[in-house]
Enzyme design. Sequence first.
Site, PDB file in Angstrom:
ATOM      1  N   SER A 114     -13.610   1.392   2.753  1.00 54.27           N
ATOM      2  CA  SER A 114     -12.532   1.151   1.573  1.00 54.27           C
ATOM      3  C   SER A 114     -11.254   2.391   1.554  1.00 54.27           C
ATOM      4  CB  SER A 114     -13.197   0.938   0.170  1.00 54.27           C
ATOM      5  OG  SER A 114     -12.170   1.163  -0.699  1.00 54.27           O
ATOM      6  N   LYS A 166     -12.391  -9.128  -3.605  1.00 54.68           N
ATOM      7  CA  LYS A 166     -11.216  -8.970  -3.789  1.00 54.68           C
ATOM      8  C   LYS A 166     -10.607  -9.648  -5.136  1.00 54.68           C
ATOM      9  CE  LYS A 166     -10.636  -6.491   0.102  1.00 54.68           C
ATOM     10  NZ  LYS A 166     -10.226  -5.221  -0.438  1.00 54.68           N
ATOM     11  N   ARG A 211     -14.044  -6.730 -10.857  1.00 50.47           N
ATOM     12  CA  ARG A 211     -14.365  -6.295  -9.538  1.00 50.47           C
ATOM     13  C   ARG A 211     -14.994  -4.974  -9.556  1.00 50.47           C
ATOM     14  NH1 ARG A 211      -8.690  -6.372  -6.520  1.00 50.47           N
ATOM     15  NH2 ARG A 211      -9.583  -5.765  -4.883  1.00 50.47           N
ATOM     16  N   SER A 215       0.870  -1.067   0.003  1.00 51.07           N
ATOM     17  CA  SER A 215       0.012   0.126   0.230  1.00 51.07           C
ATOM     18  C   SER A 215       0.838   1.305  -0.051  1.00 51.07           C
ATOM     19  CB  SER A 215      -0.689  -0.040   1.136  1.00 51.07           C
ATOM     20  OG  SER A 215      -1.738  -1.051   1.161  1.00 51.07           O
ATOM     21  N   GLY A 220      -6.143  -3.846  -7.902  1.00 50.30           N
ATOM     22  CA  GLY A 220      -7.464  -2.993  -7.568  1.00 50.30           C
ATOM     23  C   GLY A 220      -6.926  -1.479  -6.839  1.00 50.30           C
ATOM     24  N   ASP A 250      -7.064  -7.950   4.533  1.00 56.50           N
ATOM     25  CA  ASP A 250      -6.225  -8.843   3.562  1.00 56.50           C
ATOM     26  C   ASP A 250      -5.513  -9.838   4.549  1.00 56.50           C
ATOM     27  OD1 ASP A 250      -6.503  -7.262   1.375  1.00 56.50           O
ATOM     28  OD2 ASP A 250      -4.801  -5.908   2.038  1.00 56.50           O
ATOM     29  N   ARG A 294     -12.919 -14.144  -2.048  1.00 55.19           N
ATOM     30  CA  ARG A 294     -12.099 -14.797  -0.899  1.00 55.19           C
ATOM     31  C   ARG A 294     -13.055 -15.591   0.193  1.00 55.19           C
ATOM     32  NH1 ARG A 294      -7.227 -10.391  -0.183  1.00 55.19           N
ATOM     33  NH2 ARG A 294      -6.098 -10.941  -1.820  1.00 55.19           N
TER      34      ARG A 294
HETATM   35  C1  S3P Z   1      -5.679  -1.308  -0.016  1.00 55.11           C
HETATM   36  C2  S3P Z   1      -6.789  -1.247   0.618  1.00 55.11           C
HETATM   37  C3  S3P Z   1      -7.487  -2.431   0.760  1.00 55.11           C
HETATM   38  C4  S3P Z   1      -7.023  -3.767   0.584  1.00 55.11           C
HETATM   39  C5  S3P Z   1      -5.862  -3.763  -0.548  1.00 55.11           C
HETATM   40  C6  S3P Z   1      -5.127  -2.371  -0.496  1.00 55.11           C
HETATM   41  C7  S3P Z   1      -4.965   0.097  -0.329  1.00 55.11           C
HETATM   42  O1  S3P Z   1      -8.566  -2.464  -0.305  1.00 55.11           O
HETATM   43  O2  S3P Z   1      -7.509  -4.713   0.614  1.00 55.11           O
HETATM   44  O3  S3P Z   1      -5.165  -4.906  -0.618  1.00 55.11           O
HETATM   45  O4  S3P Z   1      -3.776  -0.018  -0.535  1.00 55.11           O
HETATM   46  O5  S3P Z   1      -5.553   1.280  -0.082  1.00 55.11           O
HETATM   47  P1  S3P Z   1     -10.036  -1.860  -0.177  1.00 55.11           P
HETATM   48  O6  S3P Z   1      -9.924  -0.413   0.147  1.00 55.11           O
HETATM   49  O7  S3P Z   1     -10.940  -2.305  -1.435  1.00 55.11           O
HETATM   50  O8  S3P Z   1     -10.698  -2.327   1.063  1.00 55.11           O
END
Ligand code: S3P
Length: 416
Positions: free
Chosen positions: A154, A330, A110, A14, A82, A303, A334
């Site tokens: 999110s 995801k 997604r 992230s 994503g 995660d 999952r």
């Molecule tokens: C993330 C946010 C999460 C997480 C992803 C990384 C990020 O997703 O599952 O692996 O870096 O902001 P969501 O915002 O869809 O929950």
Amino acid sequence: MKFVGTLQLPGDKSISHRAIMLSAIADGVSYVRNLNDGADLQSTINILKQCGASIEQRNNEIIIDGKELQSPTKELDCGNSGTTTRLIAGLLASQKLTFSLIGDESLSKRPMERIIRPLKEMGCKISSNNGLLPLSIDASGGISSLDFDMKIASAQVKSSILFSALGGNNVSSINEIIPTRNHSEIMLNNMGALIERKGDKIVVHPLKSKLKSIDISVPSDPSSSAFFAGLAVISNNSKLKLTNVLLNESRIGFVEVLKRMNCLVKKSNESIHNGEKVGDLTFRSSNLKAIEVESKIIPSIIDEIPILAVIAAFAKGTTVFNNVEELKYKECDRLSAIIHNLKAFGIKTYENNNNLFVEGGRIKKMAEITTFDDHRIAMAFTILSLNSFKKYKLDNKKCVDISLPNFFKYLGEVTK
Ligand code: S3P
């Protein structure tokens, strides 16, 4: 078989995405070390290069010379990521660019409506395939301010809005009732932006001048660390130390969950770097007990649920994970993938009303792991299989490349 040793894993995924993206629009040269080495980061880097960013990879250091980004001439391929899709959409919107986003088969399933709606409200013209990729976004008309109520917890959606609001014509705000990871806020403030947290509200001030460049070393990924934590706590005579791990509270919910399950965990060597808490985590063989995980902490373990579900299979009693609907959206569904694989190994498990139940018990039979091409499903069930049968078989080993390409090498290093 026991698992002993010390590992320093690659940088947090992230933070890596955010560091590269924000450096690309900053003023001057940024240095990012210990970047996550997974395929998702390459998607982000390739996209930014297509928009004219100057990014050079030298050994363990990435050098980014901040530039005025340009609208790309070709579609931008987000691969499996994503985070790339949703954050790049906001970042390029803030630069008032016109672009199209595509992705692989998994990413193309997604939900993107969650970013389409706020970005449209901010003035972007967007077309999509019924709320899915491909997305075409035209932000050339400028970005207006937004007051947004987060209905889904999110960090990707929040960051998409935060990034686009940097290029807005006025102050925007995001109402976030259930907190999610806050790396965007921390990094932006470090780079000279003004992002204020007032209770549940996050107030974003448009940039008056360019972001300042950064020089950071990305702490190790807690989400990758969680697999090795899991291996240590379910195995006999085992002790694994993970060094230089990101300890941001919004990311290490799994440590709190493990403590409640009776796990032996030690935090040491804590310090703060670039506004983020970092330190070492040591996990030992533990006598695990089942717990109920309440819905409000789900974003802080989102995660890690695949590996926590595996750990729950070794605990005494039935563990419940409440309100895990987001797992369905995801890299694969999952929730189904966890249930499918736990059942394949003979564990009783089911879902009811988006709550996941895992009955701890003996792992009864060896099974081939169905990864659904999802890196975290692959790694979580490799841990289960290795512990129980000293071996593992997966239908797709390669998918770990998304976040931790050397996963099997690290496993080998700590297997004694
Ligand atoms: C993330 C946010 C999460 C997480 C992803 C990384 C990020 O997703 O599952 O692996 O870096 O902001 P969501 O915002 O869809 O929950």
